[in-house]
Every structure is written in C-alpha cells, then in structure tokens.
Design a protein around this motif. Structure first.
Motif, PDB file in Angstrom:
ATOM      1  N   GLN A  58      26.358  -7.143 -11.251  1.00 37.42           N
ATOM      2  CA  GLN A  58      26.738  -5.868 -11.846  1.00 37.42           C
ATOM      3  C   GLN A  58      25.692  -5.377 -12.850  1.00 37.42           C
ATOM      4  N   PHE A  59      25.554  -4.055 -12.894  1.00 36.72           N
ATOM      5  CA  PHE A  59      24.654  -3.483 -13.898  1.00 36.72           C
ATOM      6  C   PHE A  59      25.382  -3.315 -15.226  1.00 36.72           C
ATOM      7  N   THR A  60      24.613  -3.051 -16.286  1.00 37.56           N
ATOM      8  CA  THR A  60      25.201  -2.853 -17.621  1.00 37.56           C
ATOM      9  C   THR A  60      24.876  -1.433 -18.124  1.00 37.56           C
ATOM     10  N   ASP A  61      25.043  -1.232 -19.428  1.00 32.85           N
ATOM     11  CA  ASP A  61      24.802   0.087 -20.046  1.00 32.85           C
ATOM     12  C   ASP A  61      23.431   0.674 -19.729  1.00 32.85           C
ATOM     13  N   ASP A  62      22.413  -0.195 -19.576  1.00 36.73           N
ATOM     14  CA  ASP A  62      21.053   0.289 -19.300  1.00 36.73           C
ATOM     15  C   ASP A  62      21.040   1.168 -18.036  1.00 36.73           C
ATOM     16  N   SER A  63      21.602   0.621 -16.958  1.00 39.84           N
ATOM     17  CA  SER A  63      21.613   1.370 -15.694  1.00 39.84           C
ATOM     18  C   SER A  63      22.653   2.475 -15.712  1.00 39.84           C
ATOM     19  N   ALA A  64      23.787   2.233 -16.408  1.00 41.34           N
ATOM     20  CA  ALA A  64      24.841   3.259 -16.459  1.00 41.34           C
ATOM     21  C   ALA A  64      24.293   4.533 -17.102  1.00 41.34           C
ATOM     22  N   MET A  65      23.552   4.373 -18.212  1.00 39.98           N
ATOM     23  CA  MET A  65      23.027   5.559 -18.917  1.00 39.98           C
ATOM     24  C   MET A  65      21.851   6.178 -18.161  1.00 39.98           C
ATOM     25  N   THR A  66      21.053   5.334 -17.499  1.00 44.29           N
ATOM     26  CA  THR A  66      19.956   5.853 -16.658  1.00 44.29           C
ATOM     27  C   THR A  66      20.541   6.708 -15.534  1.00 44.29           C
ATOM     28  N   ASN A  67      21.599   6.201 -14.933  1.00 43.52           N
ATOM     29  CA  ASN A  67      22.283   6.911 -13.853  1.00 43.52           C
ATOM     30  C   ASN A  67      22.801   8.272 -14.334  1.00 43.52           C
ATOM     31  N   SER A  68      23.441   8.297 -15.511  1.00 44.25           N
ATOM     32  CA  SER A  68      23.977   9.557 -16.054  1.00 44.25           C
ATOM     33  C   SER A  68      22.864  10.568 -16.315  1.00 44.25           C
ATOM     34  N   LEU A  69      21.770  10.088 -16.899  1.00 44.30           N
ATOM     35  CA  LEU A  69      20.662  11.006 -17.207  1.00 44.30           C
ATOM     36  C   LEU A  69      20.060  11.564 -15.913  1.00 44.30           C
ATOM     37  N   ALA A  70      19.856  10.691 -14.934  1.00 47.74           N
ATOM     38  CA  ALA A  70      19.283  11.150 -13.653  1.00 47.74           C
ATOM     39  C   ALA A  70      20.193  12.203 -13.020  1.00 47.74           C
ATOM     40  N   LYS A  71      21.489  11.926 -13.002  1.00 50.73           N
ATOM     41  CA  LYS A  71      22.428  12.859 -12.363  1.00 50.73           C
ATOM     42  C   LYS A  71      22.426  14.203 -13.085  1.00 50.73           C
ATOM     43  N   SER A  72      22.361  14.181 -14.401  1.00 53.31           N
ATOM     44  CA  SER A  72      22.370  15.440 -15.145  1.00 53.31           C
ATOM     45  C   SER A  72      21.116  16.258 -14.827  1.00 53.31           C
ATOM     46  N   LEU A  73      19.942  15.609 -14.846  1.00 54.60           N
ATOM     47  CA  LEU A  73      18.696  16.340 -14.558  1.00 54.60           C
ATOM     48  C   LEU A  73      18.745  16.927 -13.146  1.00 54.60           C
ATOM     49  N   ILE A  74      19.290  16.175 -12.222  1.00 51.01           N
ATOM     50  CA  ILE A  74      19.361  16.628 -10.820  1.00 51.01           C
ATOM     51  C   ILE A  74      20.362  17.785 -10.691  1.00 51.01           C
ATOM     52  N   ASP A  75      21.522  17.650 -11.329  1.00 50.22           N
ATOM     53  CA  ASP A  75      22.554  18.704 -11.236  1.00 50.22           C
ATOM     54  C   ASP A  75      22.084  19.999 -11.892  1.00 50.22           C
ATOM     55  N   GLN A  76      21.515  19.859 -13.093  1.00 49.41           N
ATOM     56  CA  GLN A  76      21.181  21.056 -13.896  1.00 49.41           C
ATOM     57  C   GLN A  76      19.782  21.593 -13.590  1.00 49.41           C
ATOM     58  N   LYS A  77      18.956  20.753 -12.960  1.00 46.47           N
ATOM     59  CA  LYS A  77      17.544  21.097 -12.666  1.00 46.47           C
ATOM     60  C   LYS A  77      16.723  21.362 -13.932  1.00 46.47           C
ATOM     61  N   GLU A  78      17.257  20.991 -15.063  1.00 46.82           N
ATOM     62  CA  GLU A  78      16.537  21.086 -16.340  1.00 46.82           C
ATOM     63  C   GLU A  78      17.254  20.142 -17.315  1.00 46.82           C
ATOM     64  N   LEU A  79      16.660  19.955 -18.495  1.00 52.60           N
ATOM     65  CA  LEU A  79      17.364  19.123 -19.468  1.00 52.60           C
ATOM     66  C   LEU A  79      18.419  19.963 -20.184  1.00 52.60           C
ATOM     67  N   ASP A  80      19.672  19.555 -20.004  1.00 57.38           N
ATOM     68  CA  ASP A  80      20.790  20.214 -20.691  1.00 57.38           C
ATOM     69  C   ASP A  80      21.469  19.100 -21.502  1.00 57.38           C
ATOM     70  N   LEU A 344      12.801  17.125  -7.042  1.00 60.18           N
ATOM     71  CA  LEU A 344      12.897  18.068  -8.156  1.00 60.18           C
ATOM     72  C   LEU A 344      11.542  18.255  -8.862  1.00 60.18           C
ATOM     73  N   SER A 345      10.796  17.146  -9.025  1.00 57.83           N
ATOM     74  CA  SER A 345       9.589  17.198  -9.856  1.00 57.83           C
ATOM     75  C   SER A 345       8.310  17.410  -9.069  1.00 57.83           C
ATOM     76  N   VAL A 346       8.283  16.954  -7.828  1.00 58.40           N
ATOM     77  CA  VAL A 346       7.017  16.965  -7.075  1.00 58.40           C
ATOM     78  C   VAL A 346       7.113  17.838  -5.837  1.00 58.40           C
ATOM     79  N   ALA A 347       8.074  17.561  -4.994  1.00 54.03           N
ATOM     80  CA  ALA A 347       8.120  18.201  -3.670  1.00 54.03           C
ATOM     81  C   ALA A 347       9.098  19.365  -3.661  1.00 54.03           C
ATOM     82  N   ARG A 348       8.964  20.255  -4.675  1.00 55.72           N
ATOM     83  CA  ARG A 348       9.895  21.394  -4.746  1.00 55.72           C
ATOM     84  C   ARG A 348       9.699  22.345  -3.593  1.00 55.72           C
TER      85      ARG A 348
END
Ligand code: F2R
Ligand code: MG
Ligand code: MG
Length: 348
Positions: A58-80, A344-348
């Motif tokens: 199982q993963f811990t907070d490190d991956s849980a928070m990485t996952n949340s940040l990645a999902k937010s950037l992908i959903d919002q297409k910017e830092l919100d 999102l970052s390279v192959a737009r």
C-alpha cells in the motif's frame, strides 16, 4: 524523442509510487540493521522475480498527495490552489490512516473548517507561525515539475504556490523547489549516455544559490542551507564507493522528515546509484537508487519516493521492473497520470 519523454513522465510518477510502497515497511525513523538490509535485498529480488500472488503493497500520504495534485492539474489544466486543497483534504478524510505528518492534519482540519474560504492562513499558523519545514511539500511535488516541463519560471511559481497550501517555512518551500528542479533536470537528460554527476550537482547548486540569495534576510542562521547541503553531496559523490559508509552519509546529509535533511539525500542516492554500490546487488540502476535510499533508514518511504521520482524521470519507465510494479497499489493509475501530464505539458 517524444516516446522517451512520455516514458520519463510515466517513470517519474511510478518512481514516486514504488519508493513509497517499498519504503514504508521500513519507516520507523531508525537506521536499518545489516539484517534488515538483507531482508530489503531479498524482498526486492522476490518482487522483481517470477510473478506470485500477494496483497499489493500500500502507498502512504506521499503518493496520496501526489495523486491529488496530479488529478487537480489534469482536471483544471492549470494550478488552482483551492481545487488542490480540496482534493488533499477530501483524500485525507477518505483515508486518514495513510501515515500523514502530525502537523499537516491540523491544516486539513482548518481548511475544512473555513470551507476553503481562506487557503493560506492554516499553513502559516503551523508551529507557532513558523510554518512547516517538513518534507511533505517535496514528497508530492513531481506532478508540478512535470506540469512545468517547458518553463522553469513556471515551475518555481507552481511549486511555491502548491507547497504553501501546507508548508510556508522557507526551508519547506525550497526543499520542494530543489526536488522539482532535480526532476526537471533529469527529464532533460539522455539515459543512454553516461550522466555527468558533477554537472548535475553544479546545475542544482547554481539554481539554489540564486533562489536562496533572492530570499536572504528572512532570518535563518544559515542563509543558504540547501547550497551548503548540495556542496556536501558534491564532496561525498567524489569519494570512492568502498570507503563511503552509510553512517557517514546519514551523519552528513540526514534521513529525517525535515526537507533539508532528506531532499539532498534523495538527490545523492540517485547520483550515487549511477555506479554499483557495495551491499546493493542489482544491475538495474533505478532499483539500485531506490533500494539504496531505503537502506539509509529514517524517513524511508519519503526518501525512497523522492529518489524514485528523480530516477524515474531520468531512466523512464523502461528501467522499471514490471513485476515489481504489479505488487504496488494503483500502479496503473499512476502510469495513466504520467500520460495525462505528458499530454498536458508536452503533446498538447
Ligand atoms: N508522518 C510520517 N511518518 C511518521 C509516522 C508514520 C507511521 N508509519 C504511521 O503511520 O503512524 N510520514 C509522513 O510525514 C512526512 C511528511 O510530513 P509533512 O507533510 O511535512 O508534515 P508536517 O507535520 O508538516 O511536518 C513533519 C514533522 O516535522 C516537524 N516539523 C516541521 N516543521 C516544524 C517546525 N517549524 N518546528 C518544529 N517541528 C517541525 C514536526 O515534527 C512535524 O510533525 C513524510 O515522511 C510522510 O511520509
Ligand atoms: Mg508517507
Ligand atoms: Mg515519510
């Protein structure tokens, strides 16, 4: 080469996950005994060997928070930052037993309490107004580095803003900047060519020198603490393998939850693992880096994870053993997040 770059994006996200999953069983703050180092070696051998059925690690907070940040950037297409904060908090309350830092939980409680109307005060109030210098900003920063692949100023801005949701101490923020910068540099290098480790560190020293100079006057007893630690990384990396004992590395660089005593350590592990390391038996330099990071003990999940993020960004997914990945919770999800960030970052 876009397919190599895609592989590097995946590699960095998967590196976060693997270091966290494989490192967390050893996370009790102590050094590893020689017996535990042997257990670690055998465990990696088994996980990378022929497939066998076992509960996923199982993963811990490190991956849980990485996952949340990645999902937010992908959903919002910017830092919100409001969206990121909401995702961190939601994820914490869904699964509070992922081993979060003691202090950061207070930030989540306050953010939920003020219904996200005030994002910045809870982190500023931590530790009697000092802010946290923990490595929680650095441990989750990989998606911000991938998202900012094309522009270093954007990286600095993104990392500062996303880190300050929970960590406002200068040393906590600069640790996240250093980790993101190491990933940024690794993405740009060719893994088929020998890495010039001295150039890699000199580039980091140059960037952190500028960043810490710009922030002078903030009242730290050592105004350029990361520059100092990176110079130690540079001197240790030049020592010969046989003479460099783990105790010395831990004493000089640290292995704690403090960003200052864990981010430079992760960078050192990645760089040292370019060559064989006594006591770590593998031909695979990605595994060597992560296994070595864990073997130094202390905050093993986080130093393993940060090392994995840098090594994965350098080597790409190709060097990551697929059998090992099968034993990590959510590995397919992390691969897909790497792809989405690439698109999102390279192959737009
Ligand atoms: N929390 C852990 N590991 C400990 C126990 C885990 C165990 N397996 C379990 O499940 O119980 N790991 C996670 O925490 C680290 C990241 O922490 P983060 O997000 O930075 O949190 P926090 O609370 O802000 O800081 C961590 C500690 O550092 C000290 N500290 C920070 N700033 C301070 C300041 N200004 N003054 C004094 N102390 C300060 C405090 O002790 C904080 O609690 C990662 O290892 C992650 O894996
Ligand atoms: Mg953790
Ligand atoms: Mg940890």
């Amino acid at each position: 080469d876009l397919s190599l770059l895609r592989s590097k994006f995946r590699g960095s996200m998967l590196g976060v996950l693997i270091g966290d999953c494989t490192g967390s069983p050893y996370d009790n703050g102590d050094q590893l005994t020689s017996g535990m180092k042997l257990v670690l070696q055998k465990s990696f051998d088994k996980l990378e060997g022929p497939p066998f059925k076992a509960p996923v690690m199982q993963f811990t907070d490190d991956s849980a928070m990485t996952n949340s940040l990645a999902k937010s950037l992908i959903d919002q297409k910017e830092l919100d930052v409001v969206d990121v904060a909401k995702k961190f908090v939601k994820c914490y309350y869904q699964e509070p037993n992922r081993g979060y830092g003691m202090g950061v939980i207070t930030v989540f409680q306050k953010l939920r309490g003020n219904k996200f109307t005030d994002i910045s005060s809870p982190a500023k109030e931590q530790f009697n107004g000092q802010g946290s210098w923990g490595n929680g900003g650095a441990m989750r920063v990989a998606p911000a580095a991938l998202f900012s692949y094309e522009n270093y100023d954007k990286l600095l801005d993104t990392v500062r803003n996303v880190t300050q949701i929970t960590h406002t101490h200068k040393v906590g923020i600069d640790g996240a900047i250093l980790q993101a910068t190491a990933i940024y540099q690794s993405l740009r290098l060719d893994p088929n060519e020998e890495l010039n480790v001295i150039n890699f560190i000199d580039d980091l020293i140059c960037k952190m020198n500028q960043i810490e100079k710009d922030e002078e006057g903030l009242g730290l007893s050592e105004p350029q603490p990361y520059k100092v630690q990176l110079c130690i990384v540079k001197s240790l990396i030049s020592e010969n393998d046989e003479g460099l004992r783990d105790e010395k590395v831990i004493q000089k660089l640290g292995n704690s939850v403090a960003a200052l005593y864990s981010v430079p350590t992760a960078i050192f592990c990645f760089l040292r693992a370019q060559k064989p390391i006594t006591g770590i038996q593998t031909d695979n330099p990605f595994r060597r880096a992560v296994q070595y990071a864990i073997s130094l003990g202390g905050d093993t999940d986080t130093i393993g994870s940060m090392t994995g993020a840098i090594a994965g960004a350098f080597y790409g997914e190709e060097k990551i053993n697929s059998n090992l990945l099968q034993h990590c919770e959510a590995s397919e999800e992390f691969r897909i997040l790497g792809d989405r960030l690439f698109e999102l970052s390279v192959a737009r």
